[in-house]
Design an enzyme around this catalytic site. Structure first.
Site, PDB file in Angstrom:
ATOM      1  N   ARG A  88       0.785  -1.210   0.017  1.00 49.02           N
ATOM      2  CA  ARG A  88       0.019   0.025   0.022  1.00 49.02           C
ATOM      3  C   ARG A  88       0.863   1.199   0.044  1.00 49.02           C
ATOM      4  O   ARG A  88       0.414   2.392  -0.121  1.00 49.02           O
ATOM      5  CB  ARG A  88      -0.903  -0.144   1.294  1.00 49.02           C
ATOM      6  CG  ARG A  88      -2.398  -0.100   0.990  1.00 49.02           C
ATOM      7  CD  ARG A  88      -2.946  -0.142   2.458  1.00 49.02           C
ATOM      8  NE  ARG A  88      -4.355  -0.041   2.452  1.00 49.02           N
ATOM      9  CZ  ARG A  88      -5.298  -1.017   2.413  1.00 49.02           C
ATOM     10  NH1 ARG A  88      -4.815  -2.336   2.341  1.00 49.02           N
ATOM     11  NH2 ARG A  88      -6.295  -0.767   2.590  1.00 49.02           N
ATOM     12  N   ARG A 122     -21.727  -1.664   3.164  1.00 45.46           N
ATOM     13  CA  ARG A 122     -20.703  -2.693   3.688  1.00 45.46           C
ATOM     14  C   ARG A 122     -20.970  -3.336   4.999  1.00 45.46           C
ATOM     15  O   ARG A 122     -21.055  -2.473   5.950  1.00 45.46           O
ATOM     16  CB  ARG A 122     -19.183  -2.270   3.295  1.00 45.46           C
ATOM     17  CG  ARG A 122     -18.624  -3.532   3.550  1.00 45.46           C
ATOM     18  CD  ARG A 122     -17.122  -3.203   2.757  1.00 45.46           C
ATOM     19  NE  ARG A 122     -16.357  -2.486   3.276  1.00 45.46           N
ATOM     20  CZ  ARG A 122     -14.885  -2.321   3.015  1.00 45.46           C
ATOM     21  NH1 ARG A 122     -14.543  -3.019   1.816  1.00 45.46           N
ATOM     22  NH2 ARG A 122     -14.130  -1.791   3.653  1.00 45.46           N
ATOM     23  N   ARG A 164      -9.814   7.460   4.518  1.00 47.62           N
ATOM     24  CA  ARG A 164      -9.209   6.256   3.686  1.00 47.62           C
ATOM     25  C   ARG A 164      -8.709   6.548   2.448  1.00 47.62           C
ATOM     26  O   ARG A 164      -7.773   6.146   1.817  1.00 47.62           O
ATOM     27  CB  ARG A 164      -9.856   4.995   4.057  1.00 47.62           C
ATOM     28  CG  ARG A 164      -9.648   4.434   5.516  1.00 47.62           C
ATOM     29  CD  ARG A 164     -10.731   3.603   5.883  1.00 47.62           C
ATOM     30  NE  ARG A 164     -10.730   2.421   5.030  1.00 47.62           N
ATOM     31  CZ  ARG A 164     -11.845   1.446   4.915  1.00 47.62           C
ATOM     32  NH1 ARG A 164     -12.985   1.967   5.377  1.00 47.62           N
ATOM     33  NH2 ARG A 164     -11.616   0.313   4.094  1.00 47.62           N
TER      34      ARG A 164
HETATM   35  P1  ADP Z   1      -9.996  -1.616   2.403  1.00 53.31           P
HETATM   36  O1  ADP Z   1      -9.324  -2.085   1.113  1.00 53.31           O
HETATM   37  O2  ADP Z   1     -11.369  -1.614   2.396  1.00 53.31           O
HETATM   38  O3  ADP Z   1      -9.559  -0.247   2.762  1.00 53.31           O
HETATM   39  P2  ADP Z   1      -8.681  -3.488   4.175  1.00 53.31           P
HETATM   40  O4  ADP Z   1      -9.145  -4.501   4.967  1.00 53.31           O
HETATM   41  O5  ADP Z   1      -7.545  -3.833   2.896  1.00 53.31           O
HETATM   42  O6  ADP Z   1      -9.544  -2.567   3.643  1.00 53.31           O
HETATM   43  O7  ADP Z   1      -7.747  -2.356   5.356  1.00 53.31           O
HETATM   44  C1  ADP Z   1      -8.354  -1.881   6.395  1.00 53.31           C
HETATM   45  C2  ADP Z   1      -7.353  -1.047   7.201  1.00 53.31           C
HETATM   46  O8  ADP Z   1      -6.161  -1.925   7.854  1.00 53.31           O
HETATM   47  C3  ADP Z   1      -6.664  -0.025   6.456  1.00 53.31           C
HETATM   48  O9  ADP Z   1      -7.332   1.283   6.272  1.00 53.31           O
HETATM   49  C4  ADP Z   1      -5.202   0.282   7.049  1.00 53.31           C
HETATM   50  O10 ADP Z   1      -5.377   0.830   8.364  1.00 53.31           O
HETATM   51  C5  ADP Z   1      -4.727  -1.143   7.566  1.00 53.31           C
HETATM   52  N1  ADP Z   1      -3.954  -1.892   6.482  1.00 53.31           N
HETATM   53  C6  ADP Z   1      -4.339  -2.883   5.729  1.00 53.31           C
HETATM   54  N2  ADP Z   1      -3.444  -3.479   5.066  1.00 53.31           N
HETATM   55  C7  ADP Z   1      -2.360  -2.393   5.100  1.00 53.31           C
HETATM   56  C8  ADP Z   1      -1.117  -2.186   4.634  1.00 53.31           C
HETATM   57  N3  ADP Z   1      -0.728  -3.063   3.649  1.00 53.31           N
HETATM   58  N4  ADP Z   1      -0.339  -1.333   5.175  1.00 53.31           N
HETATM   59  C9  ADP Z   1      -0.711  -0.345   6.179  1.00 53.31           C
HETATM   60  N5  ADP Z   1      -1.852  -0.562   6.817  1.00 53.31           N
HETATM   61  C10 ADP Z   1      -2.804  -1.346   6.204  1.00 53.31           C
END
Ligand code: ADP
Ligand code: ZN
Length: 206
Positions: A88, A122, A164
């Site tokens: 990310r 959701r 987000r």
């Molecule tokens: P979405 O894609 O709907 O935002 P996720 O379940 O992938 O939901 O992620 C939810 C939260 O988890 C993110 O908003 C972040 O806070 C954290 N998160 C998930 N993956 C990462 C990552 N690769 N790096 C940093 N934070 C992460």
């Protein structure tokens, strides 16, 4: 085969990554699911991550990279994985390049307005982690997988969704150009119905 699903929150990455995972018989690694599991279990990592997740911020790279490295070392990952929600940030992409060869990056394309609308419906299952949408549920508001009552993720509240999205545009969107430059990027329009998106994802992977 290692595949990355890239896209903003609410683009349907999780749903489609899961389907591809089942079709190809290789595991899906969702850092978001892993973090929620850690938070639910109150582990040290979960406690450290919680405030970031609930505020709609990213969890610091070091924590996520370490968690991912440990997961990738498990035997079920030997024949490839589907990455959902990782990397990310550019530092995460660089760390990943050291430990896995990426074959293709599917970029889920969807306008912000559609996302905001979608996220309001959701729902997530507190027991098994299954994510769904009110429009797919009919009269029953319980989990289609395990029957538990569904809840709204704290970070799906409207203000946090907007945060987000900001974080996505600032920190994750640069990965599109990064993977494009590496010749790995394929786009899939994900603004339409689930089955339309599914076909687009298939075409991107064909
Ligand atoms: P979405 O894609 O709907 O935002 P996720 O379940 O992938 O939901 O992620 C939810 C939260 O988890 C993110 O908003 C972040 O806070 C954290 N998160 C998930 N993956 C990462 C990552 N690769 N790096 C940093 N934070 C992460
Ligand atoms: Zn469930």
């Amino acid at each position: 085969m290692n595949i990355i699903f890239l896209g903003p929150p609410g683009s349907g990455k999780g749903t489609h990554a899961q389907r591809v995972s089942e079709d190809m018989g290789i595991p899906r690694i969702s850092t978001g699911d892993m973090l929620r599991e850690q938070m639910k279990n109150g582990t040290p990592l979960g406690r450290e991550a919680q405030a970031f997740v609930e505020a709609g911020e990213l969890v610091p790279d070091g924590l996520v990279i370490k968690m991912l490295q440990e997961r990738l070392a498990q035997p079920d990952c030997a024949h490839g994985v589907i990455f959902d929600g990782f990397p990310r940030t550019l530092p995460q992409a660089e760390a990943l390049a050291q430990i896995a060869d990426i074959d293709v990056v599917v970029n889920m394309e969807i306008p912000d307005e559609v996302i905001v609308e979608r996220m309001q419906g959701r729902r997530v299952c507190p027991a098994c982690g299954h994510t769904t949408h009110v429009e797919q549920l009919g009269d029953s508001q319980s989990c289609p997988k395990c029957g538990q009552g569904l809840t709204i993720r704290k970070d799906d509240l409207p203000e946090t969704v907007l945060q987000r999205l900001r974080v996505y545009h600032e920190q994750t969107q640069p990965l599109i150009a990064h993977y494009q430059a590496l010749g790995l990027l394929r786009s899939a329009d994900s603004s339409g119905a689930v089955e339309t998106t599914r076909a687009n994802v298939r075409a991107a992977l064909a």
